[in-house]
Design a protein around this motif. Structure first.
Motif, short mmCIF file in Angstrom:
data_model
loop_
_atom_site.label_atom_id
_atom_site.label_comp_id
_atom_site.label_asym_id
_atom_site.label_seq_id
_atom_site.Cartn_x
_atom_site.Cartn_y
_atom_site.Cartn_z
N MET A 1 0.74 -1.70 0.02
CA MET A 1 0.12 0.15 0.18
C MET A 1 1.29 1.32 0.22
SD MET A 1 -3.19 1.64 3.04
CE MET A 1 -1.73 2.36 3.56
N GLU A 2 0.41 2.36 -0.86
CA GLU A 2 1.00 3.18 -1.06
C GLU A 2 0.96 4.51 0.28
OE1 GLU A 2 1.66 6.79 -4.49
OE2 GLU A 2 1.19 4.74 -4.42
N ILE A 3 1.35 5.49 1.17
CA ILE A 3 0.69 6.05 1.44
C ILE A 3 0.92 7.16 0.90
CG2 ILE A 3 1.47 8.07 3.41
CD1 ILE A 3 3.00 5.12 4.67
N ILE A 4 -0.22 8.33 0.56
CA ILE A 4 -0.91 9.63 -0.32
C ILE A 4 -1.44 10.34 0.79
CG2 ILE A 4 -1.73 7.59 -2.22
CD1 ILE A 4 -4.31 8.04 -1.30
N ASP A 5 -0.72 11.39 -0.30
CA ASP A 5 -0.64 12.74 0.28
C ASP A 5 -2.57 12.82 1.15
OD1 ASP A 5 1.44 13.34 0.35
OD2 ASP A 5 1.58 14.27 -1.90
N LEU A 6 -2.43 14.10 1.89
CA LEU A 6 -3.81 14.24 2.40
C LEU A 6 -4.44 15.10 1.54
CD1 LEU A 6 -3.48 14.47 6.11
CD2 LEU A 6 -4.35 13.03 4.91
N PRO A 7 -5.66 15.86 1.63
CA PRO A 7 -5.64 16.82 0.66
C PRO A 7 -5.50 18.06 1.49
CG PRO A 7 -8.13 15.53 1.49
CD PRO A 7 -6.64 14.81 2.08
N ASN A 8 -5.44 19.06 0.76
CA ASN A 8 -4.46 20.30 0.80
C ASN A 8 -6.32 20.87 1.84
OD1 ASN A 8 -2.91 20.38 -0.52
ND2 ASN A 8 -3.24 21.65 -2.11
N ARG A 9 -6.93 20.69 1.77
CA ARG A 9 -7.76 21.18 2.45
C ARG A 9 -8.00 20.33 4.37
NH1 ARG A 9 -14.30 19.90 2.16
NH2 ARG A 9 -14.02 17.92 3.71
N ILE A 10 -7.82 19.44 4.29
CA ILE A 10 -7.39 18.72 5.98
C ILE A 10 -5.90 19.47 5.82
CG2 ILE A 10 -6.98 16.17 6.46
CD1 ILE A 10 -8.71 15.07 5.01
N VAL A 11 -4.91 19.38 5.50
CA VAL A 11 -3.21 19.47 5.50
C VAL A 11 -3.39 20.93 6.09
CG1 VAL A 11 -1.18 20.51 4.60
CG2 VAL A 11 -2.13 18.02 4.15
N GLU A 12 -3.94 22.14 5.57
CA GLU A 12 -4.59 23.13 6.01
C GLU A 12 -4.88 23.34 7.74
OE1 GLU A 12 -6.46 25.12 2.78
OE2 GLU A 12 -4.68 25.41 1.67
N LEU A 13 -6.16 22.92 7.22
CA LEU A 13 -6.77 22.72 8.56
C LEU A 13 -5.71 22.14 9.54
CD1 LEU A 13 -9.52 22.23 10.61
CD2 LEU A 13 -10.05 19.99 9.91
N LEU A 14 -5.17 21.00 9.33
CA LEU A 14 -3.68 20.67 10.70
C LEU A 14 -3.16 21.19 10.72
CD1 LEU A 14 -3.30 17.17 9.04
CD2 LEU A 14 -4.53 17.67 11.17
N GLU A 15 -2.06 22.45 9.77
CA GLU A 15 -1.66 23.37 10.50
C GLU A 15 -2.07 24.36 11.35
OE1 GLU A 15 0.05 24.87 6.76
OE2 GLU A 15 1.10 22.64 6.49
N GLY A 60 -9.03 11.00 7.20
CA GLY A 60 -8.27 11.80 7.13
C GLY A 60 -8.31 12.71 8.22
N THR A 61 -9.83 12.41 9.23
CA THR A 61 -9.33 14.39 9.76
C THR A 61 -10.03 13.27 11.30
OG1 THR A 61 -12.30 14.20 9.55
CG2 THR A 61 -10.40 15.57 8.69
N HIS A 62 -10.38 11.94 11.85
CA HIS A 62 -11.13 10.99 12.30
C HIS A 62 -10.61 11.36 13.92
CE1 HIS A 62 -7.43 8.16 11.56
NE2 HIS A 62 -7.93 8.03 13.01
N ASP A 63 -9.07 11.56 13.97
CA ASP A 63 -8.86 11.59 15.58
C ASP A 63 -8.17 13.30 15.43
OD1 ASP A 63 -8.12 9.42 16.66
OD2 ASP A 63 -6.63 8.65 15.61
N ILE A 64 -8.58 13.95 14.62
CA ILE A 64 -8.11 15.61 14.73
C ILE A 64 -8.82 16.21 16.57
CG2 ILE A 64 -10.77 16.82 14.57
CD1 ILE A 64 -7.71 18.05 12.75
N GLY A 65 -9.10 15.76 16.89
CA GLY A 65 -9.63 15.78 17.96
C GLY A 65 -8.15 16.14 19.11
N LYS A 66 -7.38 14.89 18.82
CA LYS A 66 -5.96 14.60 19.21
C LYS A 66 -5.16 15.89 19.45
CE LYS A 66 -6.27 9.76 19.39
NZ LYS A 66 -5.72 8.57 19.29
#
Length: 177
Positions: A1-15, A60-66
């Protein structure tokens, strides 16, 4: 399985929420796992109906509360689930999208959708964790949805999950770098 990049809207939220690197890596792994799981399910059962975009967002966001309950990055805990749901809603995401922050850890609940269960399954299988009850729920939904014998579905789903769980050691190492 290849690790793929998260979409920009998720990356921006994480930042925006100052997410720790370990969380970003975990979300990227679960997102990649969900992407591959969806692909494999669609190959096996091409007429299955589910919302792939919603599954991938949830993965891509399920653990965002962490990002706020950082203690739960290293210790068991459930506080991040509701925190994540509200964090997503407070950042303008729809309830339909935010729900995965809660449902991924509450897959035993009644009336969850196949989307909820695929996110939960992706969060487990990447690390080689097999939960029979969760897998049976996914198999039953596929079986009921397509009017196919449950055991036929279960055998095929099991093969998919074995294949996905085979990379768990590598993924755990990558997450913890």
């Amino acid at each position: 399985m290849e690790i793929i990049d998260l979409p920009n809207r998720i990356v921006e939220l994480l930042e925006e929420v100052d997410s720790p690197e370990r969380l970003k890596r975990h979300l990227q792994i679960v997102y990649s796992t969900a992407s591959e799981l969806v692909k494999q399910i669609r190959q096996e059962w091409p007429t299955i109906v589910f919302n792939e975009e919603l599954i991938l967002f949830g993965a891509g966001t399920h653990d965002i509360g962490k990002s706020e309950i950082t203690k739960e990055l290293y210790e068991k805990g459930r506080k991040h689930e509701l925190k994540g749901k509200y964090l997503l809603q407070n950042h303008g995401f729809k309830k339909e999208e935010a729900r995965f922050a809660f449902t991924h850890g509450n897959w035993q609940e009644e009336n969850l959708t196949i989307e909820d269960l695929i996110v939960s399954l992706s969060d487990k299988i990447w690390k080689g964790k097999r939960i029979e009850e969760l897998e049976e729920k996914v198999g039953k939904i596929i079986s009921d949805n397509l009017n196919i014998d449950y055991w036929e579905v279960y055998v095929k789903l099991d093969k998919i999950l074995i294949k996905l769980s085979n990379k768990s050691d590598e993924l755990i190492l990558w997450q913890n770098q």
